[in-house]
Design a protein around this motif. Structure first.
Motif, PDB file in Angstrom:
ATOM      1  N   GLU A   1       5.994  -8.497  -0.273  1.00 28.83           N
ATOM      2  CA  GLU A   1       7.371  -8.549  -0.142  1.00 28.83           C
ATOM      3  C   GLU A   1       8.479  -7.925   0.744  1.00 28.83           C
ATOM      4  O   GLU A   1       9.636  -8.959   0.577  1.00 28.83           O
ATOM      5  N   VAL A   2       7.811  -6.762   0.610  1.00 26.88           N
ATOM      6  CA  VAL A   2       8.991  -6.491   1.619  1.00 26.88           C
ATOM      7  C   VAL A   2       8.847  -6.564   2.936  1.00 26.88           C
ATOM      8  O   VAL A   2       9.589  -7.430   3.619  1.00 26.88           O
ATOM      9  N   PHE A   3       7.593  -6.488   3.453  1.00 25.44           N
ATOM     10  CA  PHE A   3       7.295  -7.635   4.901  1.00 25.44           C
ATOM     11  C   PHE A   3       8.131  -9.062   4.253  1.00 25.44           C
ATOM     12  O   PHE A   3       8.545  -9.692   5.680  1.00 25.44           O
ATOM     13  N   SER A   4       8.276  -9.532   4.222  1.00 22.02           N
ATOM     14  CA  SER A   4       8.488 -11.456   3.757  1.00 22.02           C
ATOM     15  C   SER A   4      10.207 -10.917   3.981  1.00 22.02           C
ATOM     16  O   SER A   4      10.366 -11.870   4.371  1.00 22.02           O
TER      17      SER A   4
ATOM     18  N   HIS B   1      20.192  -6.620   3.732  1.00 19.97           N
ATOM     19  CA  HIS B   1      19.929  -5.104   3.264  1.00 19.97           C
ATOM     20  C   HIS B   1      19.723  -4.914   2.230  1.00 19.97           C
ATOM     21  O   HIS B   1      18.414  -3.998   1.515  1.00 19.97           O
ATOM     22  N   PHE B   2      19.734  -5.274   1.457  1.00 20.80           N
ATOM     23  CA  PHE B   2      19.671  -4.648  -0.725  1.00 20.80           C
ATOM     24  C   PHE B   2      18.287  -5.908  -0.419  1.00 20.80           C
ATOM     25  O   PHE B   2      17.974  -4.784  -1.684  1.00 20.80           O
ATOM     26  N   ARG B   3      17.967  -6.414  -0.394  1.00 18.99           N
ATOM     27  CA  ARG B   3      16.726  -7.288  -0.530  1.00 18.99           C
ATOM     28  C   ARG B   3      15.581  -6.474   0.756  1.00 18.99           C
ATOM     29  O   ARG B   3      14.640  -6.155  -0.754  1.00 18.99           O
ATOM     30  N   VAL B   4      15.915  -5.740   1.150  1.00 20.52           N
ATOM     31  CA  VAL B   4      14.665  -5.071   1.619  1.00 20.52           C
ATOM     32  C   VAL B   4      14.902  -3.684   0.865  1.00 20.52           C
ATOM     33  O   VAL B   4      13.691  -3.335  -0.281  1.00 20.52           O
ATOM     34  N   VAL B   5      15.846  -3.569   0.640  1.00 19.61           N
ATOM     35  CA  VAL B   5      16.018  -1.666  -0.342  1.00 19.61           C
ATOM     36  C   VAL B   5      15.031  -2.120  -1.709  1.00 19.61           C
ATOM     37  O   VAL B   5      14.193  -1.713  -2.112  1.00 19.61           O
ATOM     38  N   ASP B   6      15.441  -3.530  -2.578  1.00 19.67           N
ATOM     39  CA  ASP B   6      15.506  -3.135  -4.072  1.00 19.67           C
ATOM     40  C   ASP B   6      13.553  -3.661  -3.750  1.00 19.67           C
ATOM     41  O   ASP B   6      13.046  -3.404  -4.706  1.00 19.67           O
ATOM     42  N   GLU B   7      13.308  -4.511  -2.952  1.00 20.64           N
ATOM     43  CA  GLU B   7      11.909  -4.011  -2.439  1.00 20.64           C
ATOM     44  C   GLU B   7      10.985  -3.081  -2.543  1.00 20.64           C
ATOM     45  O   GLU B   7      10.222  -3.714  -3.043  1.00 20.64           O
ATOM     46  N   CYS B   8      12.023  -2.334  -1.504  1.00 21.12           N
ATOM     47  CA  CYS B   8      11.057  -1.450  -0.832  1.00 21.12           C
ATOM     48  C   CYS B   8      10.866  -0.514  -2.913  1.00 21.12           C
ATOM     49  O   CYS B   8       9.902   0.151  -3.351  1.00 21.12           O
TER      50      CYS B   8
END
Length: 98
Positions: A30-33, A55-62
């Motif tokens: 999901e991070v990759f996506s 930005h927040f989508r990537v951070v939240d997935e992390c």
């Protein structure tokens, strides 16, 4: 540079360690996506012209990856990673990364 995580709330997922590892892999994908959705964007944190919501989508997935990892660790009885993280840092220093 360090990233401070703080305490991570864990719960009994009902998964065995292998299943929990699969869950971690799903979260990593999901991070990759999320990163792929940023294709063509400059992900440099200094370049605020890229989508703030991305930005927040990537951070939240992390954060989901960190939580899934901590759920596995908790299921193995691990509650304090400080010594293990120091061992990890030492391995990285030996490899010239730190």
């Amino acid at each position: 540079m360090s990233v401070y995580v703080g305490g991570v709330q864990t719960w009994d997922t009902g998964l065995d360690p292998r299943e929990q590892a699969v869950k971690m892999n799903e979260e990593v994908m999901e991070v990759f996506s999320a990163i792929e959705r940023c294709e063509g964007e400059d992900l440099d944190p200094e370049a605020w012209h890229w989508s703030y919501s991305m930005h927040f989508r990537v951070v939240d997935e992390c954060c989901d990856v960190i939580t899934a990892t901590c759920n596995l660790l908790a299921s193995l009885g691990v509650t304090d990673l400080r010594d293990a993280m120091e061992r990890c840092a030492e391995r990285q220093r030996e490899r010239g990364r730190l």
